[in-house]
Structures are given as C-alpha cells and as structure tokens.
Write a protein that holds these residues in place. Structure first.
Motif, PDB file in Angstrom:
ATOM      1  N   ALA A  28       0.836  -1.209   0.000  1.00 41.90           N
ATOM      2  CA  ALA A  28       0.000   0.000   0.000  1.00 41.90           C
ATOM      3  C   ALA A  28       0.868   1.255   0.000  1.00 41.90           C
ATOM      4  O   ALA A  28       0.490   2.272  -0.593  1.00 41.90           O
ATOM      5  CB  ALA A  28      -0.936   0.006   1.205  1.00 41.90           C
ATOM      6  N   GLY A  29       2.039   1.183   0.638  1.00 43.99           N
ATOM      7  CA  GLY A  29       2.964   2.302   0.552  1.00 43.99           C
ATOM      8  C   GLY A  29       3.413   2.543  -0.875  1.00 43.99           C
ATOM      9  O   GLY A  29       3.458   3.687  -1.346  1.00 43.99           O
ATOM     10  N   GLY A  30       3.739   1.459  -1.579  1.00 42.77           N
ATOM     11  CA  GLY A  30       4.127   1.581  -2.980  1.00 42.77           C
ATOM     12  C   GLY A  30       2.991   2.118  -3.841  1.00 42.77           C
ATOM     13  O   GLY A  30       3.205   2.947  -4.741  1.00 42.77           O
ATOM     14  N   CYS A  31       1.770   1.660  -3.563  1.00 43.84           N
ATOM     15  CA  CYS A  31       0.617   2.131  -4.335  1.00 43.84           C
ATOM     16  C   CYS A  31       0.362   3.617  -4.090  1.00 43.84           C
ATOM     17  O   CYS A  31       0.063   4.369  -5.032  1.00 43.84           O
ATOM     18  CB  CYS A  31      -0.625   1.313  -3.973  1.00 43.84           C
ATOM     19  N   GLY A  32       0.482   4.055  -2.836  1.00 40.38           N
ATOM     20  CA  GLY A  32       0.302   5.471  -2.537  1.00 40.38           C
ATOM     21  C   GLY A  32       1.341   6.327  -3.229  1.00 40.38           C
ATOM     22  O   GLY A  32       1.048   7.413  -3.744  1.00 40.38           O
ATOM     23  N   ASP A  33       2.573   5.839  -3.249  1.00 43.38           N
ATOM     24  CA  ASP A  33       3.664   6.517  -3.935  1.00 43.38           C
ATOM     25  C   ASP A  33       3.357   6.643  -5.434  1.00 43.38           C
ATOM     26  O   ASP A  33       3.438   7.737  -6.014  1.00 43.38           O
ATOM     27  CB  ASP A  33       4.951   5.715  -3.697  1.00 43.38           C
ATOM     28  N   ALA A  34       2.992   5.533  -6.061  1.00 43.52           N
ATOM     29  CA  ALA A  34       2.732   5.529  -7.501  1.00 43.52           C
ATOM     30  C   ALA A  34       1.486   6.340  -7.860  1.00 43.52           C
ATOM     31  O   ALA A  34       1.456   7.010  -8.904  1.00 43.52           O
ATOM     32  CB  ALA A  34       2.591   4.084  -7.999  1.00 43.52           C
ATOM     33  N   LEU A  35       0.461   6.290  -7.015  1.00 40.70           N
ATOM     34  CA  LEU A  35      -0.755   7.058  -7.281  1.00 40.70           C
ATOM     35  C   LEU A  35      -0.480   8.556  -7.207  1.00 40.70           C
ATOM     36  O   LEU A  35      -0.973   9.333  -8.028  1.00 40.70           O
ATOM     37  CB  LEU A  35      -1.841   6.678  -6.263  1.00 40.70           C
ATOM     38  N   GLY A  36       0.339   8.952  -6.234  1.00 38.88           N
ATOM     39  CA  GLY A  36       0.598  10.373  -6.040  1.00 38.88           C
ATOM     40  C   GLY A  36       1.643  10.966  -6.956  1.00 38.88           C
ATOM     41  O   GLY A  36       1.686  12.196  -7.143  1.00 38.88           O
ATOM     42  N   TYR A  37       2.481  10.119  -7.525  1.00 39.06           N
ATOM     43  CA  TYR A  37       3.603  10.608  -8.336  1.00 39.06           C
ATOM     44  C   TYR A  37       3.187  11.565  -9.466  1.00 39.06           C
ATOM     45  O   TYR A  37       3.786  12.630  -9.643  1.00 39.06           O
ATOM     46  CB  TYR A  37       4.393   9.418  -8.881  1.00 39.06           C
ATOM     47  N   MET A  59      -4.559   4.594 -11.127  1.00 43.93           N
ATOM     48  CA  MET A  59      -3.135   4.575 -11.403  1.00 43.93           C
ATOM     49  C   MET A  59      -2.850   5.006 -12.844  1.00 43.93           C
ATOM     50  O   MET A  59      -3.475   4.502 -13.782  1.00 43.93           O
ATOM     51  CB  MET A  59      -2.572   3.161 -11.211  1.00 43.93           C
ATOM     52  N   GLU A  60      -1.914   5.929 -13.009  1.00 44.98           N
ATOM     53  CA  GLU A  60      -1.380   6.192 -14.337  1.00 44.98           C
ATOM     54  C   GLU A  60      -0.244   5.211 -14.582  1.00 44.98           C
ATOM     55  O   GLU A  60       0.568   4.958 -13.691  1.00 44.98           O
ATOM     56  CB  GLU A  60      -0.878   7.634 -14.437  1.00 44.98           C
ATOM     57  N   THR A  61      -0.201   4.660 -15.778  1.00 44.32           N
ATOM     58  CA  THR A  61       0.805   3.639 -16.066  1.00 44.32           C
ATOM     59  C   THR A  61       1.615   4.006 -17.310  1.00 44.32           C
ATOM     60  O   THR A  61       1.161   4.761 -18.167  1.00 44.32           O
ATOM     61  CB  THR A  61       0.163   2.257 -16.285  1.00 44.32           C
ATOM     62  N   LYS A  62       2.793   3.446 -17.379  1.00 41.56           N
ATOM     63  CA  LYS A  62       3.654   3.546 -18.555  1.00 41.56           C
ATOM     64  C   LYS A  62       4.003   2.132 -18.973  1.00 41.56           C
ATOM     65  O   LYS A  62       4.604   1.380 -18.198  1.00 41.56           O
ATOM     66  CB  LYS A  62       4.918   4.342 -18.233  1.00 41.56           C
ATOM     67  N   ASN A  63       3.595   1.755 -20.160  1.00 39.53           N
ATOM     68  CA  ASN A  63       3.769   0.378 -20.627  1.00 39.53           C
ATOM     69  C   ASN A  63       3.177  -0.621 -19.632  1.00 39.53           C
ATOM     70  O   ASN A  63       3.744  -1.680 -19.363  1.00 39.53           O
ATOM     71  CB  ASN A  63       5.248   0.072 -20.856  1.00 39.53           C
ATOM     72  N   GLY A  64       2.026  -0.242 -19.061  1.00 42.20           N
ATOM     73  CA  GLY A  64       1.312  -1.133 -18.158  1.00 42.20           C
ATOM     74  C   GLY A  64       1.848  -1.177 -16.740  1.00 42.20           C
ATOM     75  O   GLY A  64       1.420  -2.025 -15.944  1.00 42.20           O
ATOM     76  N   VAL A  65       2.751  -0.258 -16.383  1.00 47.01           N
ATOM     77  CA  VAL A  65       3.368  -0.271 -15.056  1.00 47.01           C
ATOM     78  C   VAL A  65       3.144   1.074 -14.371  1.00 47.01           C
ATOM     79  O   VAL A  65       3.349   2.131 -14.983  1.00 47.01           O
ATOM     80  CB  VAL A  65       4.882  -0.552 -15.153  1.00 47.01           C
ATOM     81  N   ALA A  66       2.722   1.044 -13.110  1.00 43.39           N
ATOM     82  CA  ALA A  66       2.593   2.249 -12.296  1.00 43.39           C
ATOM     83  C   ALA A  66       3.944   2.527 -11.651  1.00 43.39           C
ATOM     84  O   ALA A  66       4.416   1.749 -10.818  1.00 43.39           O
ATOM     85  CB  ALA A  66       1.512   2.064 -11.235  1.00 43.39           C
ATOM     86  N   ILE A  67       4.578   3.621 -12.037  1.00 45.79           N
ATOM     87  CA  ILE A  67       5.957   3.902 -11.670  1.00 45.79           C
ATOM     88  C   ILE A  67       6.061   4.410 -10.231  1.00 45.79           C
ATOM     89  O   ILE A  67       5.316   5.304  -9.815  1.00 45.79           O
ATOM     90  CB  ILE A  67       6.576   4.943 -12.623  1.00 45.79           C
ATOM     91  N   VAL A 343      -0.529  -3.501 -11.182  1.00 48.08           N
ATOM     92  CA  VAL A 343       0.365  -2.746 -12.067  1.00 48.08           C
ATOM     93  C   VAL A 343       1.545  -2.122 -11.314  1.00 48.08           C
ATOM     94  O   VAL A 343       2.362  -1.421 -11.917  1.00 48.08           O
ATOM     95  CB  VAL A 343      -0.412  -1.639 -12.820  1.00 48.08           C
ATOM     96  N   LEU A 344       1.657  -2.381 -10.026  1.00 43.68           N
ATOM     97  CA  LEU A 344       2.682  -1.725  -9.208  1.00 43.68           C
ATOM     98  C   LEU A 344       4.087  -2.169  -9.608  1.00 43.68           C
ATOM     99  O   LEU A 344       4.400  -3.360  -9.644  1.00 43.68           O
ATOM    100  CB  LEU A 344       2.443  -2.042  -7.730  1.00 43.68           C
ATOM    101  N   GLN A 345       4.943  -1.214  -9.904  1.00 49.09           N
ATOM    102  CA  GLN A 345       6.331  -1.501 -10.265  1.00 49.09           C
ATOM    103  C   GLN A 345       7.061  -2.165  -9.080  1.00 49.09           C
ATOM    104  O   GLN A 345       6.892  -1.777  -7.937  1.00 49.09           O
ATOM    105  CB  GLN A 345       7.044  -0.207 -10.648  1.00 49.09           C
ATOM    106  N   PHE A 346       7.851  -3.177  -9.381  1.00 50.61           N
ATOM    107  CA  PHE A 346       8.676  -3.901  -8.407  1.00 50.61           C
ATOM    108  C   PHE A 346       7.855  -4.642  -7.346  1.00 50.61           C
ATOM    109  O   PHE A 346       8.341  -4.916  -6.254  1.00 50.61           O
ATOM    110  CB  PHE A 346       9.683  -2.969  -7.722  1.00 50.61           C
TER     111      PHE A 346
END
Length: 365
Positions: A28-37, A59-67, A343-346
């Motif tokens: 969820a920390g990673g998701c919050g990071d990617a959502l807010g980026y 989530m905004e994604t690049k090539n299917g990945v939320a950065i 879609v969360l990166q890593f």
C-alpha cells in the motif's frame, strides 16, 4: 486458506495475519507513492482541472506499469539493509550501519559515483562492500537505479563522508525523506514496538538531523509495529502518542500529530480542507499527521484514504507512501485495490523482501 490447510502448513492464524499485514504495509505504501507521483508539485485546482472533481483516482501507467519514486526505492534499500543485517546476525548498531551502506549503494547507483562515494567512506566501510549492489545484479530490477528525486538533505548527508546519528546530527533534514522509507524497520521489529521506535529514529538520523523528523520516523515505526501485531487503530495511535509524550523535547511534534488525529475524529465533508490545514506534507511531522488523519477518518478504506491524501497542493507521493504504509498495516493486503496492485512496479521484489524479513523474524521468535 481453510483451517485444515493452515494446520497442515504449520502456519498459525497470527503468523498468517502478520504476513498479510506486512505485505499490506509495503504494497500500500508503494501504491500510494505511484498514485501520487503524477500529481506531485501540482496545485489542487490544477489536479481537479486535469482529472475531474474527484482528482486522481486511478493509477497512471507507462507500458502497463505504475511507476514508483525514490520513496519506494529507498524503502527497498531499507529492507535490503535489514536483510543483510539479519544474514550477518548483526547487533543493533551494526544493523544501522548495514542500512547506511544500503543507502550509499542507492546513492551510488543514481549518481554513478563509484569512484567518489567509496573514497569518502573509506574509513568506515570497505570499498567492495559499497560497490556490491545485489539489487542491480543481472539487470533483474531494471529502473531501480533511475533518479526520481532532487536530493536535498538525504543527498547532502550521503555525500558528507560521515555516519550521522541522533547524537552526532546531520546539519539539516526536516523533510519526509526519513519517514517515506522507514516501514521495513517496523516489519523487522514488529515484536518490540519500542525497539522499532529506536531503530526508526536511528536510521532516520543517518540523513535527517532535525529532531521532529527523526522522531517522526520513530513514531511511524512504533505505530506500524503495533498495527502489525493486531492492535486496533485508535488504541495503537493513542498508546504511541502517549509514548512520544515521554520523549524529551517532543512537544512540538506531538502537537502536530494530535491535530491530525483530532481532525480525523471530527472530519469535514471535504478531506482536502482538513489536510490542507495540517500542511503540505513536505515536512516529516506534517506528512505523518496527514497519514494519522487518514487512518482515523477512513479506518480500513485504503482506496478512499490514498485518494484523499494525494489530491492536494503538496508532497502527494510521499504522503501517499506513508499513509499507505500505515493503512496497509491495519487493513492488510486484501484491502488494497487489485487493479492498483496488479500494475505496481517492483511488486515481486517488494513481496520477496517482506517474505524474507518475516522469515527471519519468525526464526528469531
């Protein structure tokens, strides 16, 4: 899992719940990071113009990945330092050194300072240790060495050639770069929340010398440790703040955190009004206060909490990361929206690290 399967695998309900909460914390920390980026540094009015009256909600994604950003990068390197410490059976002091070395490897990978940074720290660490970055071997985690931040106090401290502590403090560092990376410490020390507090402060002080900042990291780690152990949210918040009240020179931090809690208990209809009255989230104390507000207001509703805390004028990704760490510790991994997690990166690396840390903590108990 059914009770029969759990018994066959030798996994108790408490262990299973711990793993669910630990994964929830980090994911969820990673998701919050990617959502807010995508909306970091943007004004609220501009966010509404871009995404509509509810702001960014998907989530905004690049090539299917939320950065992810440096927030989750540093979370990964915190976890890696702790894993190295477990592998070496380190003392508390040496564990902090392992985390410090891990941050230096992160810095080297971003700045390509292989010939500079090891020389600066030659009196502390062998060169080969700083150049052995197992996270980047074989290119398995491509993109983990992408520079996603401006640097600030964290870079200044890592460029200094010194290992800072709570007694030998870095010359600056009031911002949330010390809280957004701290969650793995709580996972590693969940069985002893007071130790989690002390380790959170110690690892934060490696780069952040302002008292309110490294104490914020300690509070965050203690609170998450309690939530991982199954403590109810308000009980965990109140007991953690009671502990902080007995820490010398914590009055200013305590006031900021209590404001977040009180607003969460009596929220206005528009969360943005409450969050903006706490601050922009760039400072560690305000960042943590916004996360406490969201925990108290939204309980286990991770989706609503993360959407609320990233849609404002300030540090959207870091507020989202810290809020996600805390909310996920309470609600568990099943409460994270699947379409975000998918879609969360890593994600695979984060899961591997959580499982590894949990396996070491289970052996220790």
């Amino acid at each position: 899992m059914t009770n029969a399967v759990v018994q066959l695998m030798g996994i108790t309900h408490s262990q299973m719940n711990l793993k669910d909460r630990a994964l929830g914390c980090i994911f969820a920390g990673g998701c919050g990071d990617a959502l807010g980026y995508p909306v970091e540094h943007k004004k609220w009015a501009a966010i509404l113009d871009m995404y509509g009256p509810s702001g960014i909600c998907t989530m905004e994604t690049k090539n299917g990945v939320a950065i992810i950003t440096d927030d989750t990068q540093m979370t990964i390197y915190t976890a890696q330092g702790l894993i190295h410490a477990f592998q070496k059976h380190c003392s508390v002091d040496d564990t902090v050194k392992e985390v410090h070395k891990s941050y230096l490897r992160w810095y080297i990978s971003l700045m390509h300072s292989e010939t500079i940074t090891p020389h600066l720290y030659a009196a502390l660490y062998p060169e080969e240790e700083l150049l052995q970055n197992d996270l980047l071997q074989d290119g398995k985690y491509a993109g983990l060495d992408t520079k996603m931040c401006r640097g600030g106090s964290t870079f200044e401290a890592l460029e200094s050639g010194e290992m800072y502590t709570v007694d030998h403090r870095a010359p600056s560092g009031v911002r949330c770069g010390c809280t957004m990376r701290a969650a793995p410490i709580a996972v590693a020390y969940h069985s002893n929340p007071e130790e989690a507090f002390k380790m959170g402060c110690a690892c934060a002080a490696l780069t952040h010398g302002v008292r309110s900042a490294f104490l914020s990291a300690g509070v965050m780690c203690m609170l998450i440790a309690k939530l991982l152990n199954g403590t109810e949210a308000m009980e965990a918040v109140e007991s953690t703040l009671a502990y902080l009240a007995n820490v010398p020179k914590s009055e200013a931090l305590l006031r900021v955190l209590k404001k977040g809690v009180e607003l969460g208990k009596n929220p206005r209809d528009c969360a943005h009004d409450d969050i903006s009255s706490i601050g922009l989230g760039w400072r560690a104390d305000e960042n943590l206060a916004i996360a406490l507000y969201c925990l108290v207001r939204y309980k286990k509703d991770i989706r609503s909490a993360l959407i609320a805390c990233v849609n404002h004028d300030g540090d959207s990704d870091s507020v989202g990361a810290v809020c996600g760490n805390i909310m996920g510790s309470y609600a568990g991994v099943e409460s994270i929206p699947k379409e975000w997690l998918d879609v969360l990166q890593f994600r695979d690396l984060l899961e591997l690290q959580v499982n590894t840390i949990c396996s070491y903590t289970e052996k220790a108990t």
